[in-house]
Enzyme design. Structure first.
Site, PDB file in Angstrom:
ATOM      1  N   ARG A  22     -53.050  -9.671  37.614  1.00 53.72           N
ATOM      2  CA  ARG A  22     -54.419  -9.765  37.093  1.00 53.72           C
ATOM      3  C   ARG A  22     -54.942  -8.425  36.571  1.00 53.72           C
ATOM      4  O   ARG A  22     -55.748  -8.398  35.647  1.00 53.72           O
ATOM      5  CB  ARG A  22     -55.345 -10.316  38.182  1.00 53.72           C
ATOM      6  CG  ARG A  22     -55.101 -11.791  38.406  1.00 53.72           C
ATOM      7  CD  ARG A  22     -55.975 -12.401  39.460  1.00 53.72           C
ATOM      8  NE  ARG A  22     -55.877 -13.862  39.372  1.00 53.72           N
ATOM      9  CZ  ARG A  22     -56.447 -14.701  40.215  1.00 53.72           C
ATOM     10  NH1 ARG A  22     -57.154 -14.241  41.221  1.00 53.72           N
ATOM     11  NH2 ARG A  22     -56.324 -16.001  40.053  1.00 53.72           N
TER      12      ARG A  22
ATOM     13  N   LYS B  88     -52.227 -33.516  46.185  1.00 53.63           N
ATOM     14  CA  LYS B  88     -53.218 -34.597  46.226  1.00 53.63           C
ATOM     15  C   LYS B  88     -53.545 -35.219  44.878  1.00 53.63           C
ATOM     16  O   LYS B  88     -53.771 -34.537  43.903  1.00 53.63           O
ATOM     17  CB  LYS B  88     -54.517 -34.059  46.832  1.00 53.63           C
ATOM     18  CG  LYS B  88     -54.388 -33.663  48.296  1.00 53.63           C
ATOM     19  CD  LYS B  88     -55.782 -33.451  48.887  1.00 53.63           C
ATOM     20  CE  LYS B  88     -55.744 -33.432  50.384  1.00 53.63           C
ATOM     21  NZ  LYS B  88     -55.539 -32.086  50.907  1.00 53.63           N
TER      22      LYS B  88
ATOM     23  N   GLY C 136     -58.143 -23.110  39.366  1.00 50.98           N
ATOM     24  CA  GLY C 136     -59.279 -24.040  39.345  1.00 50.98           C
ATOM     25  C   GLY C 136     -59.888 -24.178  37.964  1.00 50.98           C
ATOM     26  O   GLY C 136     -60.211 -25.276  37.512  1.00 50.98           O
TER      27      GLY C 136
ATOM     28  N   GLY D  91     -52.340 -21.116  39.724  1.00 51.00           N
ATOM     29  CA  GLY D  91     -52.032 -21.600  41.065  1.00 51.00           C
ATOM     30  C   GLY D  91     -50.557 -21.557  41.442  1.00 51.00           C
ATOM     31  O   GLY D  91     -49.820 -20.659  41.058  1.00 51.00           O
TER      32      GLY D  91
END
Length: 397
Positions: free
Chosen positions: A37, A201, A377, A354
């Site tokens: 980053r 999920k 996200g 992620g």
């Protein structure tokens, strides 16, 4: 395409420029263990220095929840950024972020100087987007640059609130790249367009699946969420991850895919294990053959072939979420196969942050991917077709 003003559209000479970066890096004993980053932020910062701006950097780090926690200070980032930029980065240590120290440091700046503020989340107002902190930040700058895509899906003081109090608000190069790659992939892809969704999920990917079925040619499902689809088809999934309350949703999505002429692929074989551990007994079983005491932890070899064949001719691929428990070496084969397939094809390949980004970098395929998103996200919300507050807040061209 989103038409936002960027750092190329402004003149910063002699101006105080506050840049919201994403320096939310992993720290171990005060040492930065992954500086992706920091490196990603360099092009924007270097341009502003070159153009003679007084460059003030800010970011959050971790979740200090509105109080100064020394282990979440950005001090180590200032040291490393100075090395990466080859010039001094003055760290304005200030528990209130914009306090006497920060104000003095900014007042003493010359053109091309760089100052880094303390962790924006030391202030309880930051995540609640309260005006008082936004005004504090605005008071030390003339121009605001948002280059933190990783927080673009959150409306906080340091990326959205501040734009109420500063007239010139633009996006940096990293933000621009994210908007262009993700935006173009979704709204104007070269076809065939394949999306690969994994992770544990279905519930966290509902709107993503729904939105992508309107846009892709093929949708590949892997990871823990695949078992909800299998169960919806009446197949036994043993002790595998399962979200009972999403069974009818999974059926709806399969029906929608059929109506839209989208190929929706779910695993045809599964690597099952006795327990959730790398050192457990495991074997591969065919479609619908998972026994009651076993749980699926990866896609099987036949599925790897099915998926890599489906990727082969794609011209645009978006991937979010691993195919199995890739942290366990015995259950990483599916994720490795997909990563390798993406690295080998001639297409625009985009990885949505992620776990899948981590997997690709760990496996050493990072440089073969067109674009690896810096925000997990945020990239998911982009794939859902949502407007991101951090992007919306910048000035339009």
């Amino acid at each position: 395409m989103l038409n936002k003003k960027s750092v190329d559209d402004i003149n910063v000479k002699g101006k105080r420029v506050l840049v919201r970066c994403d320096f939310n890096v992993p720290l171990q004993d005060g040492k930065i263990t992954d500086e992706n980053r920091l490196v990603a932020a360099l092009p924007t910062i270097e341009k502003l220095i070159k153009d003679g701006g007084k460059v003030i950097l800010c970011s959050h780090l971790g979740k200090p929840k509105g109080e100064p926690k020394p282990e979440l200070s950005l001090a180590p980032v200032a040291v490393r950024m100075a090395e990466l930029l080859g010039q001094e980065v003055k760290f304005a240590k200030d528990d209130v972020v914009v306090g006497e120290n920060a104000k003095a440091a900014v007042a003493a700046m010359k053109d091309g100087d760089v100052v880094l503020l303390e962790n924006t989340r030391y202030r309880v107002e930051e995540t609640k987007n309260v005006d008082s902190f936004s005004e504090d930040l605005a008071s030390i700058c003339d121009i605001f640059v948002d280059d933190a895509f990783g927080t673009a899906h959150r409306a906080h003081c340091s990326n959205v609130g501040i734009t109420k109090f500063v007239d010139t608000c633009v996006v940096g190069y990293l933000m621009l790249k994210e908007i262009e790659f993700l935006g173009n992939a979704i709204n104007n892809p070269n076809r065939p367009f394949v999306a690969i969704l994994g992770g544990s999920k279905v519930s966290s990917k509902i709107s993503v699946i729904d939105n992508l079925l309107d846009k892709v040619d093929t949708l590949i499902i892997g990871g823990g969420m695949a078992y909800t689809f299998m169960k919806a088809l009446g197949e036994e999934v043993g002790k595998s991850l399962l979200e009972e309350e999403y069974l009818s949703y999974a059926l709806e999505m399969m029906e929608k895919a059929k109506q839209k002429g989208v190929k929706l692929l779910i695993p045809i074989d599964t690597v099952v294990a006795k327990e959730f551990s790398n050192d457990t007994e495991f074997k591969t079983v065919g479609r619908g053959k998972i026994e009651p005491e076993w749980q699926g932890l990866d896609i099987g070899e036949a599925t790897c072939k099915l998926y890599t064949d489906a990727i082969k001719d794609a011209k645009t691929v978006v991937w979010n979420g691993p195919m199995g428990v890739f942290e366990f070496s015995n259950f990483a084969a599916g994720t490795v196969a997909v990563a390798k397939a993406l690295a080998e094809i001639d297409a625009t390949t985009i990885i949505g942050g992620g776990d899948s980004a981590a997997a690709v970098n760990i496996l050493g395929f990072g440089d073969k991917i067109t674009h690896i998103s810096t925000g997990g996200g945020a990239s998911l919300e982009f794939l859902e077709g949502k407007e991101l507050p951090g992007v919306a807040a910048a000035n339009d061209k």
